[in-house]
Design an enzyme around this catalytic site. Structure first.
Site, PDB file in Angstrom:
ATOM      1  N   PRO A 209      55.958 -19.821-108.977  1.00 12.90           N
ATOM      2  CA  PRO A 209      55.702 -21.227-109.310  1.00 12.90           C
ATOM      3  C   PRO A 209      55.550 -21.396-110.819  1.00 12.90           C
ATOM      4  O   PRO A 209      54.770 -20.676-111.438  1.00 12.90           O
ATOM      5  CB  PRO A 209      54.384 -21.524-108.590  1.00 12.90           C
ATOM      6  CG  PRO A 209      53.706 -20.191-108.467  1.00 12.90           C
ATOM      7  CD  PRO A 209      54.811 -19.185-108.301  1.00 12.90           C
ATOM      8  N   MET A 210      56.305 -22.318-111.394  1.00 10.95           N
ATOM      9  CA  MET A 210      56.210 -22.527-112.845  1.00 10.95           C
ATOM     10  C   MET A 210      56.265 -24.013-113.190  1.00 10.95           C
ATOM     11  O   MET A 210      57.283 -24.667-112.960  1.00 10.95           O
ATOM     12  CB  MET A 210      57.328 -21.776-113.564  1.00 10.95           C
ATOM     13  CG  MET A 210      57.069 -20.271-113.609  1.00 10.95           C
ATOM     14  SD  MET A 210      58.422 -19.374-114.379  1.00 10.95           S
ATOM     15  CE  MET A 210      59.689 -19.493-113.129  1.00 10.95           C
ATOM     16  N   THR A 211      55.174 -24.504-113.725  1.00 10.77           N
ATOM     17  CA  THR A 211      55.091 -25.885-114.172  1.00 10.77           C
ATOM     18  C   THR A 211      56.117 -26.132-115.267  1.00 10.77           C
ATOM     19  O   THR A 211      56.167 -25.386-116.239  1.00 10.77           O
ATOM     20  CB  THR A 211      53.666 -26.167-114.691  1.00 10.77           C
ATOM     21  OG1 THR A 211      52.789 -26.085-113.582  1.00 10.77           O
ATOM     22  CG2 THR A 211      53.559 -27.533-115.332  1.00 10.77           C
TER      23      THR A 211
ATOM     24  N   GLN B  37      54.091 -25.516-104.092  1.00 11.29           N
ATOM     25  CA  GLN B  37      52.768 -25.004-104.451  1.00 11.29           C
ATOM     26  C   GLN B  37      51.818 -26.193-104.591  1.00 11.29           C
ATOM     27  O   GLN B  37      51.979 -27.034-105.479  1.00 11.29           O
ATOM     28  CB  GLN B  37      52.773 -24.220-105.773  1.00 11.29           C
ATOM     29  CG  GLN B  37      51.403 -23.561-105.979  1.00 11.29           C
ATOM     30  CD  GLN B  37      51.201 -22.911-107.325  1.00 11.29           C
ATOM     31  OE1 GLN B  37      51.481 -23.521-108.356  1.00 11.29           O
ATOM     32  NE2 GLN B  37      50.703 -21.684-107.344  1.00 11.29           N
TER      33      GLN B  37
ATOM     34  N   TYR C 288      41.938 -22.759-111.540  1.00 14.26           N
ATOM     35  CA  TYR C 288      42.022 -24.170-111.127  1.00 14.26           C
ATOM     36  C   TYR C 288      41.022 -24.399-109.982  1.00 14.26           C
ATOM     37  O   TYR C 288      40.244 -23.504-109.655  1.00 14.26           O
ATOM     38  CB  TYR C 288      43.468 -24.518-110.769  1.00 14.26           C
ATOM     39  CG  TYR C 288      44.364 -24.499-111.994  1.00 14.26           C
ATOM     40  CD1 TYR C 288      44.191 -25.440-113.004  1.00 14.26           C
ATOM     41  CD2 TYR C 288      45.325 -23.510-112.169  1.00 14.26           C
ATOM     42  CE1 TYR C 288      44.983 -25.409-114.149  1.00 14.26           C
ATOM     43  CE2 TYR C 288      46.119 -23.474-113.316  1.00 14.26           C
ATOM     44  CZ  TYR C 288      45.938 -24.432-114.303  1.00 14.26           C
ATOM     45  OH  TYR C 288      46.703 -24.398-115.438  1.00 14.26           O
TER      46      TYR C 288
ATOM     47  N   HIS D 154      47.468 -23.190-104.139  1.00 18.84           N
ATOM     48  CA  HIS D 154      47.143 -22.602-105.452  1.00 18.84           C
ATOM     49  C   HIS D 154      45.644 -22.309-105.505  1.00 18.84           C
ATOM     50  O   HIS D 154      44.838 -23.205-105.734  1.00 18.84           O
ATOM     51  CB  HIS D 154      47.545 -23.581-106.558  1.00 18.84           C
ATOM     52  CG  HIS D 154      47.613 -22.961-107.928  1.00 18.84           C
ATOM     53  ND1 HIS D 154      46.966 -21.791-108.259  1.00 18.84           N
ATOM     54  CD2 HIS D 154      48.265 -23.369-109.059  1.00 18.84           C
ATOM     55  CE1 HIS D 154      47.215 -21.501-109.539  1.00 18.84           C
ATOM     56  NE2 HIS D 154      48.000 -22.438-110.040  1.00 18.84           N
ATOM     57  N   GLY D 155      45.324 -21.048-105.280  1.00 22.97           N
ATOM     58  CA  GLY D 155      43.916 -20.652-105.322  1.00 22.97           C
ATOM     59  C   GLY D 155      43.622 -19.744-106.510  1.00 22.97           C
ATOM     60  O   GLY D 155      42.637 -19.013-106.495  1.00 22.97           O
ATOM     61  N   ALA D 156      44.485 -19.814-107.539  1.00 27.91           N
ATOM     62  CA  ALA D 156      44.421 -18.842-108.637  1.00 27.91           C
ATOM     63  C   ALA D 156      44.133 -19.478-109.997  1.00 27.91           C
ATOM     64  O   ALA D 156      43.975 -20.688-110.118  1.00 27.91           O
ATOM     65  CB  ALA D 156      45.760 -18.088-108.704  1.00 27.91           C
ATOM     66  N   HIS D 157      44.031 -18.609-111.018  1.00 31.30           N
ATOM     67  CA  HIS D 157      44.148 -18.972-112.442  1.00 31.30           C
ATOM     68  C   HIS D 157      43.093 -19.944-112.959  1.00 31.30           C
ATOM     69  O   HIS D 157      43.304 -20.607-113.959  1.00 31.30           O
ATOM     70  CB  HIS D 157      45.547 -19.564-112.733  1.00 31.30           C
ATOM     71  CG  HIS D 157      46.667 -18.672-112.328  1.00 31.30           C
ATOM     72  ND1 HIS D 157      47.969 -19.081-112.303  1.00 31.30           N
ATOM     73  CD2 HIS D 157      46.675 -17.384-111.928  1.00 31.30           C
ATOM     74  CE1 HIS D 157      48.751 -18.089-111.885  1.00 31.30           C
ATOM     75  NE2 HIS D 157      47.985 -17.043-111.658  1.00 31.30           N
TER      76      HIS D 157
HETATM   77  C1  LIG Z   1      56.027 -21.941-117.986  1.00 30.62           C
HETATM   78  C2  LIG Z   1      55.142 -21.365-116.932  1.00 30.62           C
HETATM   79  C3  LIG Z   1      54.516 -22.209-116.033  1.00 30.62           C
HETATM   80  C4  LIG Z   1      53.703 -21.688-115.024  1.00 30.62           C
HETATM   81  N1  LIG Z   1      53.150 -22.545-114.092  1.00 30.62           N
HETATM   82  C5  LIG Z   1      52.491 -22.052-113.023  1.00 30.62           C
HETATM   83  C6  LIG Z   1      52.086 -22.896-111.948  1.00 30.62           C
HETATM   84  O1  LIG Z   1      52.353 -24.114-111.902  1.00 30.62           O
HETATM   85  N2  LIG Z   1      51.402 -22.323-110.920  1.00 30.62           N
HETATM   86  C7  LIG Z   1      51.102 -20.979-110.890  1.00 30.62           C
HETATM   87  O2  LIG Z   1      50.469 -20.510-109.950  1.00 30.62           O
HETATM   88  N3  LIG Z   1      51.503 -20.163-111.897  1.00 30.62           N
HETATM   89  C8  LIG Z   1      52.203 -20.655-112.924  1.00 30.62           C
HETATM   90  N4  LIG Z   1      52.686 -19.800-113.890  1.00 30.62           N
HETATM   91  C9  LIG Z   1      52.528 -18.323-113.722  1.00 30.62           C
HETATM   92  C10 LIG Z   1      53.776 -17.737-113.033  1.00 30.62           C
HETATM   93  O3  LIG Z   1      53.869 -18.149-111.688  1.00 30.62           O
HETATM   94  C11 LIG Z   1      53.773 -16.198-113.051  1.00 30.62           C
HETATM   95  O4  LIG Z   1      52.679 -15.731-112.313  1.00 30.62           O
HETATM   96  C12 LIG Z   1      53.715 -15.626-114.468  1.00 30.62           C
HETATM   97  O5  LIG Z   1      54.659 -16.263-115.304  1.00 30.62           O
HETATM   98  C13 LIG Z   1      53.966 -14.121-114.464  1.00 30.62           C
HETATM   99  O6  LIG Z   1      55.269 -13.860-113.995  1.00 30.62           O
HETATM  100  P1  LIG Z   1      56.427 -13.428-115.069  1.00 30.62           P
HETATM  101  O7  LIG Z   1      55.836 -12.345-115.897  1.00 30.62           O
HETATM  102  O8  LIG Z   1      57.571 -12.987-114.190  1.00 30.62           O
HETATM  103  O9  LIG Z   1      56.748 -14.634-115.872  1.00 30.62           O
HETATM  104  C14 LIG Z   1      53.488 -20.295-114.930  1.00 30.62           C
HETATM  105  C15 LIG Z   1      54.122 -19.450-115.855  1.00 30.62           C
HETATM  106  C16 LIG Z   1      54.947 -19.952-116.826  1.00 30.62           C
HETATM  107  C17 LIG Z   1      55.651 -19.008-117.749  1.00 30.62           C
END
Ligand SMILES: Cc1cc2nc3c(=O)[nH]c(=O)nc-3n(C[C@H](O)[C@H](O)[C@H](O)COP(=O)(O)O)c2cc1C
Length: 367
Positions: free
Chosen positions: A25-27, A102, A174, A169-172
């Site tokens: 998931p990536m915002t 997500q 939030y 989304h139970g992580a990071h």
């Molecule tokens: C631009 C960006 C946006 C992200 N947004 C979210 C998000 O909305 N939700 C989430 O759980 N993690 C988010 N993450 C974390 C990613 O899901 C992932 O765990 C993290 O980038 C590590 O993976 P990678 O090393 O392959 O990039 C984001 C990461 C990036 C780079």
């Protein structure tokens, strides 16, 4: 080096994934008004067309007034936004891919002034007042029930528009994680205290989602030791504590755990090479998703600090060995797939030399 382990199908109940590659998931903040429109639809379709087995969408906000914390984040409520997501689902399915949203509530990191309702403060386990102004609203039992209901509704809507499951989304750091972590939860009611008590919010939330979608609809739960408020924070220090933390979540209805780490190869606890996904699979018996710097030589926070840093493609050997040994079931790929829609197909077809490096610039466009 054979990459077959990444391209074997995965089956869990009725959910069948064509490969083990999961889009993390990536915002992306490309959904003005909260609606995923044509560019977003194409963005996800391309990944499904090029070998990604499961797409986990960018965080998409549940229908609670304080759920959002960032500009142009897609909503997962409202007829207009859900119609947009339905088009995403249809486009991904037409390519043979699978997709889950997500579901996200940012909790206390929301700042006053954030869309859609600028006057609403953050909502969190604890209140925060500065100069007589409520910056974070400490959640009452009614607020808790309302937010849980918003997650349950979003999950029901996900099922109704044809999504293949949901990720909570139970992580990071939030909202859900803010209840887990003692740094952000000092409540003295039944939602605070020991980690078991701090988990109550998540448990009730998962149970409500399960009740809303019924049996057989996959619920993925993403959790992390690290918090955006403190990257060295840890919820648990031992395998025993990890098991005690996760079992009630599994019992509440989680089908797959998504274990968020920044570097997948790092052992989670001393004395074993297993990472967080490895331990989680071992302790719960549930399938797990690993994540963190797959296919890249630099981790994901680096580019925020060192904005000129370019992460170069890296060997998948270590990852493949672990996957072949069944340490985890699925592999989430973030930045490598953000910058290169064809990443999975290039790996599958032996075109590693064409894989694109990742730099911060990739965030400025949606390709
Ligand atoms: C631009 C960006 C946006 C992200 N947004 C979210 C998000 O909305 N939700 C989430 O759980 N993690 C988010 N993450 C974390 C990613 O899901 C992932 O765990 C993290 O980038 C590590 O993976 P990678 O090393 O392959 O990039 C984001 C990461 C990036 C780079």
């Amino acid at each position: 080096m054979s990459v077959n382990a990444l391209f074997k199908p995965f089956q869990l109940g009725a959910l069948r994934l064509p490969s083990r590659v999961v889009m993390a998931p990536m915002t992306r903040s490309f959904s003005p008004g909260g609606i995923p429109a044509a560019k977003v639809i194409e963005y996800y379709r391309r990944r499904a067309a090029a070998g990604v087995g499961l797409i986990i969408t960018e965080g998409t906000t549940v229908g609670h007034k304080a759920a959002n914390g960032y500009p142009h984040v897609p909503r997962f409520y409202g007829v207009d936004a859900l119609a947009g997501w339905k088009k995403v689902v249809d486009a991904v399915h037409a390519e043979g891919g699978r997709i889950v949203p997500q579901l996200w509530h940012v909790g206390n990191v929301r700042r006053l002034g954030t869309e859609p309702d600028g006057d609403v403060p953050g909502y969190g386990p604890m209140p925060k007042v500065k100069d007589g102004k409520e910056l974070v609203h400490g959640m009452s039992h009614e607020d808790i029930a309302e937010v849980i209901q918003a997650f349950a509704q979003a999950a029901a809507d996900a099922k109704a528009i044809g999504m293949d499951g949901v990720e909570i989304h139970g992580a990071h750091g939030y909202l859900v994680d803010q209840f887990f972590w003692e740094g952000t939860n000092q409540r003295d009611d039944e939602y605070g205290g020991s980690l078991a008590k701090r988990s109550r919010f998540a448990i009730e939330l998962i149970q409500a989602v399960r009740a809303a979608v019924g049996e057989g609809f996959p619920i993925i739960f993403r959790f992390s030791q690290w918090k955006q408020q403190d990257y060295s924070a840890r919820l648990v220090q031992t395998p025993e504590a990890l098991g005690e933390f996760l079992q009630p979540l599994a019992d509440a209805g989680v089908d797959i755990f998504h274990c968020s780490t920044r570097r997948f190869w790092e052992p989670e606890f001393e004395g074993s090479h297993l990472n967080l996904a490895g331990w989680t699979r071992e302790l719960t018996g549930k399938p797990t998703i690993t994540v963190g710097s797959v296919g890249l030589d630099g981790e994901f926070l680096q580019f925020m600090v060192d904005t000129d840093k370019v992460a170069q493609p890296a060997s998948l050997e270590n990852l493949l060995t672990r996957l072949e040994n069944d340490e985890f079931d699925l592999v989430a790929v973030g930045r490598a797939l953000l910058v290169d829609p064809d990443w999975a197909a290039k790996v599958r077809d032996g075109h590693e030399q064409d894989i694109l490096p990742f730099s911060r610039e990739a965030l400025t466009t949606l390709v």
